[in-house]
Design a protein around this motif. Sequence first.
Motif, PDB file in Angstrom:
ATOM      1  N   ILE A  62     -27.636  -2.762 -17.264  1.00  0.00           N
ATOM      2  CA  ILE A  62     -26.707  -1.947 -16.473  1.00  0.00           C
ATOM      3  C   ILE A  62     -27.410  -0.702 -15.943  1.00  0.00           C
ATOM      4  CG2 ILE A  62     -24.632  -0.506 -16.623  1.00  0.00           C
ATOM      5  CD1 ILE A  62     -23.532  -2.648 -18.591  1.00  0.00           C
ATOM      6  N   GLY A  63     -28.246  -0.080 -16.770  1.00  0.00           N
ATOM      7  CA  GLY A  63     -28.968   1.114 -16.334  1.00  0.00           C
ATOM      8  C   GLY A  63     -29.916   0.831 -15.189  1.00  0.00           C
ATOM      9  N   LEU A  64     -30.670  -0.252 -15.287  1.00  0.00           N
ATOM     10  CA  LEU A  64     -31.610  -0.584 -14.215  1.00  0.00           C
ATOM     11  C   LEU A  64     -30.891  -0.963 -12.927  1.00  0.00           C
ATOM     12  CD1 LEU A  64     -34.308  -2.566 -16.197  1.00  0.00           C
ATOM     13  CD2 LEU A  64     -34.519  -0.287 -15.215  1.00  0.00           C
ATOM     14  N   MET A  65     -29.813  -1.720 -13.023  1.00  0.00           N
ATOM     15  CA  MET A  65     -29.063  -2.073 -11.820  1.00  0.00           C
ATOM     16  C   MET A  65     -28.412  -0.844 -11.197  1.00  0.00           C
ATOM     17  SD  MET A  65     -29.637  -5.100 -11.052  1.00  0.00           S
ATOM     18  CE  MET A  65     -28.496  -5.193  -9.698  1.00  0.00           C
ATOM     19  N   SER A  66     -27.978   0.100 -12.021  1.00  0.00           N
ATOM     20  CA  SER A  66     -27.419   1.350 -11.490  1.00  0.00           C
ATOM     21  C   SER A  66     -28.475   2.118 -10.707  1.00  0.00           C
ATOM     22  CB  SER A  66     -26.897   2.223 -12.632  1.00  0.00           C
ATOM     23  OG  SER A  66     -25.844   1.585 -13.300  1.00  0.00           O
ATOM     24  N   LEU A  67     -29.699   2.162 -11.236  1.00  0.00           N
ATOM     25  CA  LEU A  67     -30.772   2.833 -10.508  1.00  0.00           C
ATOM     26  C   LEU A  67     -31.056   2.157  -9.173  1.00  0.00           C
ATOM     27  CD1 LEU A  67     -33.293   3.615 -13.379  1.00  0.00           C
ATOM     28  CD2 LEU A  67     -31.912   5.237 -12.082  1.00  0.00           C
ATOM     29  N   VAL A  68     -30.986   0.836  -9.133  1.00  0.00           N
ATOM     30  CA  VAL A  68     -31.202   0.116  -7.876  1.00  0.00           C
ATOM     31  C   VAL A  68     -30.122   0.489  -6.862  1.00  0.00           C
ATOM     32  CG1 VAL A  68     -31.143  -2.175  -6.810  1.00  0.00           C
ATOM     33  CG2 VAL A  68     -32.453  -1.815  -8.893  1.00  0.00           C
ATOM     34  N   PHE A  69     -28.859   0.502  -7.296  1.00  0.00           N
ATOM     35  CA  PHE A  69     -27.771   0.820  -6.373  1.00  0.00           C
ATOM     36  C   PHE A  69     -27.831   2.275  -5.915  1.00  0.00           C
ATOM     37  CE2 PHE A  69     -25.567  -2.856  -8.470  1.00  0.00           C
ATOM     38  CZ  PHE A  69     -25.614  -3.666  -7.349  1.00  0.00           C
ATOM     39  N   PHE A  70     -28.107   3.213  -6.830  1.00  0.00           N
ATOM     40  CA  PHE A  70     -28.201   4.617  -6.435  1.00  0.00           C
ATOM     41  C   PHE A  70     -29.356   4.835  -5.470  1.00  0.00           C
ATOM     42  CE2 PHE A  70     -26.049   5.811 -10.615  1.00  0.00           C
ATOM     43  CZ  PHE A  70     -24.818   5.924 -10.020  1.00  0.00           C
ATOM     44  N   SER A  71     -30.474   4.187  -5.728  1.00  0.00           N
ATOM     45  CA  SER A  71     -31.632   4.321  -4.854  1.00  0.00           C
ATOM     46  C   SER A  71     -31.319   3.791  -3.462  1.00  0.00           C
ATOM     47  CB  SER A  71     -32.814   3.568  -5.457  1.00  0.00           C
ATOM     48  OG  SER A  71     -33.909   3.581  -4.584  1.00  0.00           O
ATOM     49  N   ASN A  72     -30.625   2.682  -3.393  1.00  0.00           N
ATOM     50  CA  ASN A  72     -30.272   2.089  -2.108  1.00  0.00           C
ATOM     51  C   ASN A  72     -29.285   2.975  -1.349  1.00  0.00           C
ATOM     52  OD1 ASN A  72     -30.075   0.259  -0.005  1.00  0.00           O
ATOM     53  ND2 ASN A  72     -28.499  -0.934  -1.024  1.00  0.00           N
ATOM     54  N   ARG A  73     -28.276   3.472  -2.029  1.00  0.00           N
ATOM     55  CA  ARG A  73     -27.253   4.280  -1.355  1.00  0.00           C
ATOM     56  C   ARG A  73     -27.777   5.629  -0.879  1.00  0.00           C
ATOM     57  NH1 ARG A  73     -21.298   3.499  -3.801  1.00  0.00           N
ATOM     58  NH2 ARG A  73     -21.152   1.306  -3.273  1.00  0.00           N
ATOM     59  N   ARG A  74     -28.714   6.191  -1.585  1.00  0.00           N
ATOM     60  CA  ARG A  74     -29.224   7.504  -1.205  1.00  0.00           C
ATOM     61  C   ARG A  74     -30.387   7.411  -0.227  1.00  0.00           C
ATOM     62  NH1 ARG A  74     -28.403  11.101  -6.553  1.00  0.00           N
ATOM     63  NH2 ARG A  74     -26.155  10.795  -6.632  1.00  0.00           N
ATOM     64  N   GLY A  75     -30.831   6.214   0.096  1.00  0.00           N
ATOM     65  CA  GLY A  75     -31.847   6.042   1.110  1.00  0.00           C
ATOM     66  C   GLY A  75     -33.274   6.159   0.620  1.00  0.00           C
ATOM     67  N   TYR A  76     -33.483   6.164  -0.683  1.00  0.00           N
ATOM     68  CA  TYR A  76     -34.841   6.280  -1.202  1.00  0.00           C
ATOM     69  C   TYR A  76     -35.677   5.053  -0.860  1.00  0.00           C
ATOM     70  CZ  TYR A  76     -32.988  10.120  -3.974  1.00  0.00           C
ATOM     71  OH  TYR A  76     -32.396  11.290  -4.374  1.00  0.00           O
ATOM     72  N   ASP A  77     -35.044   3.916  -0.671  1.00  0.00           N
ATOM     73  CA  ASP A  77     -35.778   2.694  -0.347  1.00  0.00           C
ATOM     74  C   ASP A  77     -36.241   2.668   1.100  1.00  0.00           C
ATOM     75  OD1 ASP A  77     -35.263   1.866  -2.910  1.00  0.00           O
ATOM     76  OD2 ASP A  77     -33.501   0.706  -2.354  1.00  0.00           O
ATOM     77  N   GLU A  78     -35.591   3.406   1.968  1.00  0.00           N
ATOM     78  CA  GLU A  78     -35.922   3.371   3.387  1.00  0.00           C
ATOM     79  C   GLU A  78     -37.234   4.057   3.701  1.00  0.00           C
ATOM     80  OE1 GLU A  78     -34.166   1.602   5.516  1.00  0.00           O
ATOM     81  OE2 GLU A  78     -32.845   1.065   3.861  1.00  0.00           O
ATOM     82  N   THR A  79     -37.642   5.039   2.923  1.00  0.00           N
ATOM     83  CA  THR A  79     -38.879   5.769   3.235  1.00  0.00           C
ATOM     84  C   THR A  79     -40.114   4.917   3.028  1.00  0.00           C
ATOM     85  OG1 THR A  79     -38.950   6.671   0.995  1.00  0.00           O
ATOM     86  CG2 THR A  79     -37.860   8.000   2.671  1.00  0.00           C
ATOM     87  N   GLY A  80     -40.058   3.952   2.144  1.00  0.00           N
ATOM     88  CA  GLY A  80     -41.223   3.107   1.900  1.00  0.00           C
ATOM     89  C   GLY A  80     -41.240   1.818   2.690  1.00  0.00           C
ATOM     90  N   ARG A  81     -40.226   1.577   3.457  1.00  0.00           N
ATOM     91  CA  ARG A  81     -40.103   0.316   4.201  1.00  0.00           C
ATOM     92  C   ARG A  81     -40.761   0.437   5.560  1.00  0.00           C
ATOM     93  NH1 ARG A  81     -34.404  -2.487   4.825  1.00  0.00           N
ATOM     94  NH2 ARG A  81     -34.997  -3.375   2.829  1.00  0.00           N
ATOM     95  N   ARG A  82     -41.551  -0.575   5.897  1.00  0.00           N
ATOM     96  CA  ARG A  82     -42.178  -0.624   7.234  1.00  0.00           C
ATOM     97  C   ARG A  82     -41.861  -1.958   7.861  1.00  0.00           C
ATOM     98  NH1 ARG A  82     -48.067   1.920   5.825  1.00  0.00           N
ATOM     99  NH2 ARG A  82     -47.253   3.881   5.056  1.00  0.00           N
ATOM    100  N   ASP A  83     -40.809  -2.007   8.628  1.00  0.00           N
ATOM    101  CA  ASP A  83     -40.364  -3.271   9.237  1.00  0.00           C
ATOM    102  C   ASP A  83     -40.832  -3.404  10.681  1.00  0.00           C
ATOM    103  OD1 ASP A  83     -39.142  -4.117   6.979  1.00  0.00           O
ATOM    104  OD2 ASP A  83     -37.142  -3.453   7.565  1.00  0.00           O
ATOM    105  N   GLY A  84     -41.961  -3.084  10.962  1.00  0.00           N
ATOM    106  CA  GLY A  84     -42.352  -3.433  12.238  1.00  0.00           C
ATOM    107  C   GLY A  84     -42.783  -2.587  13.277  1.00  0.00           C
TER     108      GLY A  84
END
Length: 84
Positions: A62-84
């Motif tokens: 539950i803790g790890l999945m919560s971190l995944v959801f919080f990271s996604n909602r706050r946009g932390y995943d977008e800074t490392g993404r390079r889609d093209g």
Amino acid sequence: MIRRGRKGSTFTWIAATVAVSAVLAVAVVIGEFWSNTGDSQISEAGWFAMGLGIFVTLVLGIGLMSLVFFSNRRGYDETGRRDG
């Protein structure tokens, strides 16, 4: 942007309650089946260890999945993404 209202919050609590109830029901059924089998004997320490292992596993998952959801909602995943 996603809006949250009372309805969404109520639905979330209902879904969480149903999920927890289902997990507890399955645990009770498995415990009953396990105790009704003839050869299996688990001491009190064994039951405690199994319960502690289940609890720790659930908390970790539950803790790890919560971190995944919080990271996604706050946009932390977008800074490392390079889609093209």
